[in-house]
Design a protein around this motif. Structure first.
Motif, PDB file in Angstrom:
ATOM      1  N   ARG B 269       1.447 -47.072 -16.179  1.00 45.34           N
ATOM      2  CA  ARG B 269       1.999 -46.398 -14.993  1.00 45.34           C
ATOM      3  C   ARG B 269       2.401 -44.966 -15.302  1.00 45.34           C
ATOM      4  NH1 ARG B 269       5.638 -51.342 -13.651  1.00 45.34           N
ATOM      5  NH2 ARG B 269       4.287 -52.459 -12.214  1.00 45.34           N
ATOM      6  N   GLU B 272      -0.606 -42.933 -15.534  1.00 42.99           N
ATOM      7  CA  GLU B 272      -1.192 -42.707 -14.213  1.00 42.99           C
ATOM      8  C   GLU B 272      -0.443 -41.607 -13.472  1.00 42.99           C
ATOM      9  OE1 GLU B 272      -2.105 -46.281 -12.100  1.00 42.99           O
ATOM     10  OE2 GLU B 272      -2.158 -45.284 -10.156  1.00 42.99           O
ATOM     11  N   ARG B 341      -9.289 -47.115 -12.366  1.00 41.43           N
ATOM     12  CA  ARG B 341      -8.049 -47.032 -11.607  1.00 41.43           C
ATOM     13  C   ARG B 341      -6.893 -46.641 -12.531  1.00 41.43           C
ATOM     14  NH1 ARG B 341      -7.081 -50.929  -6.614  1.00 41.43           N
ATOM     15  NH2 ARG B 341      -6.849 -49.074  -5.364  1.00 41.43           N
ATOM     16  N   ARG B 342      -6.874 -47.195 -13.722  1.00 41.22           N
ATOM     17  CA  ARG B 342      -5.787 -46.901 -14.651  1.00 41.22           C
ATOM     18  C   ARG B 342      -6.332 -46.139 -15.848  1.00 41.22           C
ATOM     19  NH1 ARG B 342      -1.143 -48.879 -13.787  1.00 41.22           N
ATOM     20  NH2 ARG B 342      -0.840 -50.598 -12.352  1.00 41.22           N
TER      21      ARG B 342
END
Lengths: 373, 373
Positions: B269, B272, B341-342
């Motif tokens: 996270r 990201e 996506r990550r």
């Protein structure tokens, strides 16, 4: 639920795409939640969020307030089977009411809304589009429609949804947090009422209880147009933010609170916090269309403001478009009541003077609504 | 639950009666709630609550912050069957963990706690003293013991419980709201990590997951003294407020967050939000005593701080008494991952380089814990 009235704000058409960013603080670990969060965040568009410096994707939201302001904070639980029923209340109304409860607490303090936070627990099936006939409308999921109602009210009151939490749970639980700002020392409290003050309420009383009664009688049937209009005060109550700000800016009120649990209960609370008693003139009560006197006295969730002001102070008949009614006066707390837990509130009517006991709005516990849970 | 270890804060003895006033904003309509509220308020004693101007008995709490400060707000749900089990977790631990989750989010921002708010829904039987063998200890009700744990942590971190909501509900739901303050523009965000920064964590990793595993194996049996000590990181995690403040005051960190869902998930996270990648040196990971490498990499609820700082910046080995470990470095987000996506996090070990996929802490969903719910 489709026969029920639409959310009046949504029915009027959103003036622009949903403007508020939805952030989630802390937990968003599960894949389902992540996907859902992305969906919610995808609804967000750019808005000048003057008070929100950090809203999306961090551990906390970061808010700024102006110099000379204090922060007002309130939290309110909305529970399935207690404050709403999935088979009776449209999802938009549940979202609207969830936010309205928090905004109404800010209104009572005379605070301007800065940001809202929503902690929401929902069964996974309510997050899926088109699943469950009760939650279907245009293919939207229940949770999408819930956010439609909540965000429409948020937009109408210019309050960004700046964070919250989201989790799966067998029942719907919503906890709304409102952060507001008031000039230092100017927030209206419950404790400032003094003997001789006049008592006022905004709007009309009993409309939400009457609407709930009508909703109960409907049992899913399509209401007449007249009945549908009568449901709006229950399904889509309007928090009195502008009226609270008006009063606080002028220092007009000596005490204020919002009517969430009914006049009899809430006035008793205001009297308790202020150490006073009260007399209510029954003929002056602004009973809502379709409501009974009992509903006006004891019905909850009207989210009108109850406030006091010096008797000699001249107040307008309307504040920001909403009627204001003078309904009685604050009196000294009688010596005979010193032992009583609650100060006595007297109801003066053609029949004479009677004690107005706080009956307390029991949400769904006292009615037949919980039977079906 | 009595064989389990006591809350270490409570075991040390409260230095004085519970000092924090418990107020409830908004709803407190029902008689049972009122009686309960009076009980909670009776626990309150006078304390100089510099930040709380209005705490008890009004529609909102009113908080003050200092000039030049911004407000940090976080909300976190703690749900029965998801974050805790009534038959496994002592009520004191549930109260402690509820507050610790929120405090940890403030720590991650480098914010000082100003006030906490608790919305709590509980089954009525948990509010009664001596009812239910699992909740009995010294005749106290479950909810009293829950508040014991929560208020002991609140006192230890000098954060007043300034409001909240309380309602009856079939299952326990707690939503904790923390309001903190940080110097304007100085709150630590997830988004500031840059390629070349070093990656750090406070304390040890995997201790909570290891404790949960031990709790699961116990199934109510009395633990050995050694095992009991191993449960503490799960039952009574310590939020890293002092460490967060230390970092924020010095501007030492380029990015920070708290480890609530496990290093693999949370570092992904942070990457990201910062638009970067990361490499972790496995041998440098501070694996908690009794924990496996897997638990250190993927276990959640450690509530340690994960932060980044320029590689050349010299940091002490301990901050406010808690060890700090340098565990890797931030790298550019590889071009091969632009579609992913990550961002990829790489684990470097004796066996070579492997992708560290975010496995995600699933609380009770992935384990056998929910079977009994």
């Amino acid at each position: 639920m489709d026969p029920l009235p639409d959310c009046p704000i949504l029915a009027g058409g959103l003036r622009c795409p949903i403007l508020v960013p939805v952030a989630v603080c802390g937990r968003d670990s599960e894949k389902g939640e992540l996907a859902l969060l992305r969906g919610i965040r995808a609804r967000a568009a750019a808005q000048a969020l003057s008070g929100v410096r950090v809203g999306i994707g961090d551990d906390c939201a970061v808010l700024g307030v102006r110099a000379g302001e204090e922060i007002a904070v309130t939290t309110d639980l909305s529970l399935e089977g207690r404050h709403f029923r999935l088979d009776w209340h449209p999802p938009e109304a549940i979202g609207h009411r969830t936010l309205a409860r928090g905004l109404s607490d800010l209104a009572a303090m005379g605070a301007r809304p800065v940001a809202a936070f929503l902690s929401l627990a929902v069964p996974p099936e309510l997050t899926r589009a088109g699943r469950g006939s009760k939650s279907r409308r245009g293919g939207k999921s229940w949770i999408d429609r819930f956010y439609d109602g909540l965000l429409a009210l948020a937009e109408a009151y210019n309050v960004p949804l700046a964070g919250g939490d989201l989790a799966e749970f067998p029942q719907v639980v919503a906890d709304i947090v409102l952060v507001g700002a008031a000039r230092r020392g100017k927030a209206m409290l419950r404790s400032g009422a003094r003997a001789g003050d006049a008592i006022y309420v905004t709007g009309a009383l009993g409309g939400s209880a009457a609407g709930l009664r009508a909703l109960q009688a409907l049992k899913g049937k399509k209401p007449s147009a007249r009945l549908a209009a009568g449901l709006a005060p229950h399904l889509y109550p309007q928090p009195r933010i502008a009226q609270g700000l008006w009063l606080a800016r002028r220092g007009a009120a000596t005490a204020a609170m919002d009517l969430s649990d009914g006049l009899s209960m809430d006035l008793a609370r205001l009297c308790e916090e202020s150490g006073v008693g009260a007399e209510i003139d029954e003929p002056t009560l602004p009973v809502a269309p379709g409501a009974t006197l009992e509903e006006a006295l004891h019905g909850g969730e009207d989210y009108e403001l109850l406030f006091t002001a010096p008797a000699e102070k001249k107040l307008p008949r309307r504040i920001a478009g909403v009627p204001v009614a003078r309904i009685g006066r604050i009196v000294r707390r009688g010596s005979e009541n010193k032992q009583a837990r609650r100060p006595r509130v007297i109801l003066l009517s053609a029949a004479g003077a009677t004690a107005l006991e706080p009956e307390g709005w029991q949400h769904f516990r006292s009615g037949g609504l919980q039977a079906g849970q």
